[in-house]
Scaffold this active site. Structure first.
Site, short mmCIF file in Angstrom:
data_model
loop_
_atom_site.label_atom_id
_atom_site.label_comp_id
_atom_site.label_asym_id
_atom_site.label_seq_id
_atom_site.Cartn_x
_atom_site.Cartn_y
_atom_site.Cartn_z
N MET A 30 -5.96 5.40 6.16
CA MET A 30 -4.92 5.50 7.19
C MET A 30 -3.56 5.81 6.55
O MET A 30 -2.52 5.67 7.19
CB MET A 30 -4.85 4.21 8.00
CG MET A 30 -6.16 3.95 8.76
SD MET A 30 -6.00 2.86 10.17
CE MET A 30 -5.41 1.37 9.40
N GLY A 31 -3.60 6.22 5.28
CA GLY A 31 -2.36 6.66 4.65
C GLY A 31 -1.50 5.52 4.13
O GLY A 31 -1.93 4.38 4.04
N HIS A 34 -1.65 3.49 -1.62
CA HIS A 34 -1.28 2.62 -2.75
C HIS A 34 -2.40 2.66 -3.78
O HIS A 34 -3.40 3.39 -3.60
CB HIS A 34 -1.00 1.20 -2.25
CG HIS A 34 -2.10 0.62 -1.40
ND1 HIS A 34 -3.34 0.32 -1.92
CD2 HIS A 34 -2.17 0.31 -0.08
CE1 HIS A 34 -4.11 -0.18 -0.97
NE2 HIS A 34 -3.44 -0.17 0.17
N GLU A 35 -2.27 1.84 -4.81
CA GLU A 35 -3.25 1.84 -5.92
C GLU A 35 -4.68 1.59 -5.45
O GLU A 35 -5.63 2.06 -6.07
CB GLU A 35 -2.86 0.78 -6.96
CG GLU A 35 -1.61 1.12 -7.76
CD GLU A 35 -1.76 2.41 -8.55
OE1 GLU A 35 -2.88 2.68 -9.02
OE2 GLU A 35 -0.78 3.16 -8.67
N HIS A 37 -6.13 2.62 -2.55
CA HIS A 37 -6.65 3.92 -2.09
C HIS A 37 -6.91 4.84 -3.28
O HIS A 37 -7.92 5.53 -3.35
CB HIS A 37 -5.64 4.62 -1.18
CG HIS A 37 -5.25 3.86 0.05
ND1 HIS A 37 -3.98 3.37 0.26
CD2 HIS A 37 -5.96 3.52 1.15
CE1 HIS A 37 -3.92 2.77 1.43
NE2 HIS A 37 -5.11 2.84 1.99
N SER A 186 -1.39 -1.57 2.71
CA SER A 186 -0.26 -0.83 3.30
C SER A 186 0.63 -1.79 4.09
O SER A 186 1.83 -1.59 4.21
CB SER A 186 -0.78 0.26 4.24
OG SER A 186 -1.70 1.09 3.56
N ARG A 187 0.03 -2.85 4.61
CA ARG A 187 0.79 -3.79 5.45
C ARG A 187 1.68 -4.72 4.64
O ARG A 187 2.52 -5.42 5.21
CB ARG A 187 -0.18 -4.61 6.31
CG ARG A 187 -0.85 -3.80 7.42
CD ARG A 187 -1.68 -4.69 8.33
NE ARG A 187 -2.07 -4.00 9.55
CZ ARG A 187 -3.27 -3.45 9.76
NH1 ARG A 187 -4.19 -3.49 8.83
NH2 ARG A 187 -3.53 -2.87 10.93
#
Ligand code: AMP
Length: 293
Positions: A30-31, A34-35, A37, A186-187
């Site tokens: 979902m974009g 970060h490391e 992904h 991401s959150r």
């Protein structure tokens, strides 16, 4: 790296790649990369001829009161990071491209979702398997890569692939963490500095639970209580769940036996965080989940 935004052009492209008998690896995201992904992309890069990644914040997997609108986005930075990780094709469809009209078919997961995030987020995994079915068809992968941070998602995708006979192999890869143990997400940008420090206690508390198993504890209730109390005592987060279940079946256990998942979800002010540890009945960690080829 090529950026593709339409279903038609990615479909055409992947058909051509398959005809050339080149193996495709696929990493859906979902974009706000970060490391975590990037580690999936780097591993997929090694194992495949062509690496496709996607960035799509899928509205179908967000509940009414969840953070779809606030979900962090940064396309330009994502493009840079994906390219550095060796992605060949970055698929970035918009909502209208993926869902041109109301869906006239609905998919529903009937197992492995009455617990953990499936219970707290009704419909979430229905949305996940719907978008993944579409993305798998469009990207035509041989292997798909997911993070074990979302271990329930891996368990559900395992069923999706086997139930619907996708000619695809699922690979679940280790959770990447901050130096203090907090699982990258991401959150995490929605945490205050204090919350970020407190959030390290999720992992530290799961480790305490694992240590009990190493020391011979077999009673899931005792282990869950230790983890719950530890998170509760060290953070101001509201605990959604602390669970210990079989993996990947996600069934309750009378005693720790076989491969188990110890998982927690907590709410901070502006972010819901999840984390888990997977280990055997001696407490030995299992980092990777690989469907048989
Ligand atoms: P998301 O963008 O959150 O949907 O995540 C895309 C993929 O990256 C999923 O397979 C996640 O499980 C994986 N992922 C997210 N965070 C991490 C992490 N900290 N370590 C490893 N994989 C992760």
């Amino acid at each position: 790296m090529e950026i593709i935004r339409t279903v038609q052009s990615l479909s055409n492209k992947t058909k051509g790649i398959s005809i050339q008998k080149k193996q495709i690896g696929f990493v859906p995201t979902m974009g706000f990369l970060h490391e975590g992904h990037l580690s999936l992309m780097k591993e997929a890069r090694k194992e495949n001829d062509v690496l496709i990644a996607s960035i799509f914040v899928n509205p179908l997997q967000f509940g009414e009161n969840e953070d779809f609108e606030q979900y962090p986005r940064n396309e330009k930075e994502d493009e840079k990071r994906a390219k550095e990780a060796g992605v060949d094709i970055l698929f970035i469809p918009d909502k209208a491209e993926m869902y041109p009209g109301e869906m006239q078919i609905s998919m529903h997961v009937t197992d492995r979702t009455d617990v953990l995030c499936g219970r707290s987020r009704p419909g979430h995994f229905d949305g996940v398997i719907t978008v993944l079915t579409k993305l798998f068809h469009i990207s035509n992968p041989d292997k798909v890569y997911f993070g074990m941070k979302d271990a329930q998602q891996v368990a559900v995708v395992d069923m999706l692939i086997r139930n619907l006979n996708f000619p695809v192999q699922l690979i679940g890869l280790p959770t990447i963490r901050e130096a203090n143990g907090l699982a990258k997400s991401s959150r995490n940008v929605n945490l205050t500095q204090t919350e970020r420090e407190e959030a390290a206690w999720i992992y530290a508390s799961l480790k305490k639970g694992q240590q009990l198993v190493i020391d011979g504890e077999k009673n899931p209730a005792m282990i869950k209580k230790e983890v719950f109390d530890s998170i509760n005592n060290h953070t101001n987060a509201v605990i959604d769940y602390v669970e210990l279940l079989s993996y990947p079946e996600l069934k309750p256990l009378k005693e720790v036996q076989g491969r188990v998942i110890l998982a927690a979800a907590v709410y901070f002010n502006k972010a819901r965080l999840i984390d888990n540890l997977l280990f055997d009945d001696n407490g030995k960690l299992i980092h990777v989940f690989r469907q048989e080829e």
